[in-house]
Design a protein around this motif. Structure first.
Motif, PDB file in Angstrom:
ATOM      1  N   ILE A   1       0.839  -1.208   0.000  1.00  0.00           N
ATOM      2  CA  ILE A   1       0.000   0.000   0.000  1.00  0.00           C
ATOM      3  C   ILE A   1       0.872   1.254   0.000  1.00  0.00           C
ATOM      4  N   LEU A   2       1.917   1.251   0.833  1.00  0.00           N
ATOM      5  CA  LEU A   2       2.776   2.435   0.925  1.00  0.00           C
ATOM      6  C   LEU A   2       3.569   2.675  -0.364  1.00  0.00           C
ATOM      7  N   ARG A   3       3.908   1.619  -1.081  1.00  0.00           N
ATOM      8  CA  ARG A   3       4.623   1.792  -2.355  1.00  0.00           C
ATOM      9  C   ARG A   3       3.785   2.555  -3.370  1.00  0.00           C
ATOM     10  N   THR A   4       2.483   2.371  -3.319  1.00  0.00           N
ATOM     11  CA  THR A   4       1.610   3.070  -4.268  1.00  0.00           C
ATOM     12  C   THR A   4       1.287   4.480  -3.803  1.00  0.00           C
ATOM     13  N   GLY A   5       1.678   4.825  -2.583  1.00  0.00           N
ATOM     14  CA  GLY A   5       1.345   6.125  -2.019  1.00  0.00           C
ATOM     15  C   GLY A   5       2.087   7.265  -2.688  1.00  0.00           C
TER      16      GLY A   5
ATOM     17  N   SER B   1      -2.033  10.353  -0.947  1.00  0.00           N
ATOM     18  CA  SER B   1      -2.924   9.486  -1.708  1.00  0.00           C
ATOM     19  C   SER B   1      -2.416   8.053  -1.616  1.00  0.00           C
ATOM     20  N   LEU B   2      -3.296   7.145  -1.204  1.00  0.00           N
ATOM     21  CA  LEU B   2      -2.954   5.731  -1.084  1.00  0.00           C
ATOM     22  C   LEU B   2      -3.928   4.897  -1.905  1.00  0.00           C
ATOM     23  N   SER B   3      -3.395   3.977  -2.672  1.00  0.00           N
ATOM     24  CA  SER B   3      -4.200   3.080  -3.481  1.00  0.00           C
ATOM     25  C   SER B   3      -4.230   1.717  -2.801  1.00  0.00           C
ATOM     26  N   VAL B   4      -5.428   1.214  -2.530  1.00  0.00           N
ATOM     27  CA  VAL B   4      -5.575  -0.065  -1.848  1.00  0.00           C
ATOM     28  C   VAL B   4      -6.288  -1.029  -2.790  1.00  0.00           C
ATOM     29  N   SER B   5      -5.603  -2.127  -3.118  1.00  0.00           N
ATOM     30  CA  SER B   5      -6.193  -3.114  -4.031  1.00  0.00           C
ATOM     31  C   SER B   5      -7.332  -3.851  -3.333  1.00  0.00           C
ATOM     32  N   ASP B   6      -8.197  -4.459  -4.131  1.00  0.00           N
ATOM     33  CA  ASP B   6      -9.311  -5.214  -3.563  1.00  0.00           C
ATOM     34  C   ASP B   6      -8.812  -6.368  -2.689  1.00  0.00           C
ATOM     35  N   SER B   7      -7.704  -7.013  -3.095  1.00  0.00           N
ATOM     36  CA  SER B   7      -7.177  -8.116  -2.279  1.00  0.00           C
ATOM     37  C   SER B   7      -6.641  -7.586  -0.943  1.00  0.00           C
ATOM     38  N   ASP B   8      -5.979  -6.418  -0.964  1.00  0.00           N
ATOM     39  CA  ASP B   8      -5.520  -5.819   0.296  1.00  0.00           C
ATOM     40  C   ASP B   8      -6.707  -5.409   1.168  1.00  0.00           C
ATOM     41  N   MET B   9      -7.778  -4.941   0.537  1.00  0.00           N
ATOM     42  CA  MET B   9      -8.982  -4.539   1.274  1.00  0.00           C
ATOM     43  C   MET B   9      -9.597  -5.753   1.973  1.00  0.00           C
TER      44      MET B   9
ATOM     45  N   LYS C   1      -7.916  -8.418   2.944  1.00  0.00           N
ATOM     46  CA  LYS C   1      -7.008  -8.733   4.048  1.00  0.00           C
ATOM     47  C   LYS C   1      -7.270  -7.798   5.232  1.00  0.00           C
ATOM     48  N   LEU C   2      -7.495  -6.510   4.943  1.00  0.00           N
ATOM     49  CA  LEU C   2      -7.777  -5.550   6.023  1.00  0.00           C
ATOM     50  C   LEU C   2      -9.085  -5.890   6.730  1.00  0.00           C
ATOM     51  N   ALA C   3     -10.087  -6.309   5.959  1.00  0.00           N
ATOM     52  CA  ALA C   3     -11.374  -6.676   6.558  1.00  0.00           C
ATOM     53  C   ALA C   3     -11.203  -7.888   7.470  1.00  0.00           C
ATOM     54  N   LEU C   4     -10.445  -8.876   7.005  1.00  0.00           N
ATOM     55  CA  LEU C   4     -10.199 -10.061   7.836  1.00  0.00           C
ATOM     56  C   LEU C   4      -9.412  -9.685   9.086  1.00  0.00           C
ATOM     57  N   TYR C   5      -8.411  -8.819   8.920  1.00  0.00           N
ATOM     58  CA  TYR C   5      -7.633  -8.359  10.067  1.00  0.00           C
ATOM     59  C   TYR C   5      -8.529  -7.596  11.044  1.00  0.00           C
ATOM     60  N   GLY C   6      -9.448  -6.782  10.501  1.00  0.00           N
ATOM     61  CA  GLY C   6     -10.370  -6.028  11.347  1.00  0.00           C
ATOM     62  C   GLY C   6     -11.233  -6.945  12.188  1.00  0.00           C
ATOM     63  N   ASN C   7     -11.688  -8.051  11.590  1.00  0.00           N
ATOM     64  CA  ASN C   7     -12.486  -9.020  12.348  1.00  0.00           C
ATOM     65  C   ASN C   7     -11.658  -9.653  13.458  1.00  0.00           C
TER      66      ASN C   7
ATOM     67  N   GLU D   1     -10.445   0.248 -11.279  1.00  0.00           N
ATOM     68  CA  GLU D   1     -10.489  -1.178 -11.596  1.00  0.00           C
ATOM     69  C   GLU D   1      -9.657  -1.956 -10.585  1.00  0.00           C
ATOM     70  N   GLY D   2     -10.319  -2.665  -9.688  1.00  0.00           N
ATOM     71  CA  GLY D   2      -9.629  -3.504  -8.719  1.00  0.00           C
ATOM     72  C   GLY D   2      -8.962  -2.762  -7.587  1.00  0.00           C
ATOM     73  N   LYS D   3      -9.275  -1.482  -7.391  1.00  0.00           N
ATOM     74  CA  LYS D   3      -8.624  -0.725  -6.324  1.00  0.00           C
ATOM     75  C   LYS D   3      -9.506   0.436  -5.876  1.00  0.00           C
ATOM     76  N   THR D   4      -9.198   0.921  -4.685  1.00  0.00           N
ATOM     77  CA  THR D   4      -9.824   2.119  -4.131  1.00  0.00           C
ATOM     78  C   THR D   4      -8.699   3.073  -3.770  1.00  0.00           C
ATOM     79  N   VAL D   5      -8.847   4.333  -4.156  1.00  0.00           N
ATOM     80  CA  VAL D   5      -7.817   5.335  -3.871  1.00  0.00           C
ATOM     81  C   VAL D   5      -8.361   6.285  -2.804  1.00  0.00           C
ATOM     82  N   TYR D   6      -7.601   6.405  -1.711  1.00  0.00           N
ATOM     83  CA  TYR D   6      -7.944   7.300  -0.614  1.00  0.00           C
ATOM     84  C   TYR D   6      -6.988   8.487  -0.665  1.00  0.00           C
ATOM     85  N   THR D   7      -7.557   9.690  -0.755  1.00  0.00           N
ATOM     86  CA  THR D   7      -6.747  10.898  -0.812  1.00  0.00           C
ATOM     87  C   THR D   7      -7.164  11.821   0.327  1.00  0.00           C
TER      88      THR D   7
END
Length: 164
Positions: A5-9, A29-37, A39-45, A133-139
């Motif tokens: 995630i930080l590499r795409t920042g 600005s950070l780009s988070v791929s759907d697969s990373d998202m 993983k974050l959801a699973l980690y959140g649980n 496509e396959g990602k969410t960008v948070y700015t």
């Protein structure tokens, strides 16, 4: 995952000068791929399960302090340090919008005051979320409130005219 995630920042400094006044802010600005998202959801649980376990331990501490450990939750310590240090003066709700060229995005902004050791820092923050496509960008745009007042209409205009 964090490294990915930080590499795409991207970090930008935004500057302008108008009427003998200098304005500046920072954009992250950070780009988070759907697969990373996922993983974050699973980690959140897992984190919620750990937090629930921590609450059970806290109940044990309250009932029997001599049997419980003495470690504190680091998040609780951090929140204690910030208690009263950040005051949100004004904020908008998240709004779903679409640019003239079809880019869908969510945006919200807030004015806050950070108080620490007797110093007050008035802050303006604007959040922008776009989906690709396959990602969410948070700015996130952050500046002092005077610079925020200057840049807010410019940012809104840029988003209105943004392309896909």
């Amino acid at each position: 995952m964090a490294v990915s995630i930080l590499r795409t920042g991207k970090v930008y400094q935004v500057r302008a000068q108008a009427d003998d006044t200098f304005y500046q802010g920072m954009m992250v600005s950070l780009s988070v791929s759907d697969s990373d998202m996922l993983k974050l959801a699973l980690y959140g649980n897992e984190a919620m399960a750990d937090r629930n376990e921590g609450e059970k331990i806290a109940d044990v501490k309250a009932a029997s302090p001599e049997k419980a450990g003495t470690s504190e939750n680091s998040l609780d310590r951090a929140l204690t340090l910030l208690h009263g240090a950040v005051k949100v003066e004004d904020h908008s709700s998240w709004e779903d919008r679409k640019s003239e060229k079809g880019l869908a995005y969510r945006t919200a902004d807030a004015k806050a005051v950070l108080t620490r050791n007797g110093f007050m820092i008035p802050l303006y923050v604007k959040g922008i979320i776009t989906r690709g496509e396959g990602k969410t960008v948070y700015t996130l745009f952050a500046a002092d409130q005077a610079s925020g007042r200057y840049f807010q209409p410019l940012l809104d205009k840029a988003l209105k005219e943004a392309g896909k």
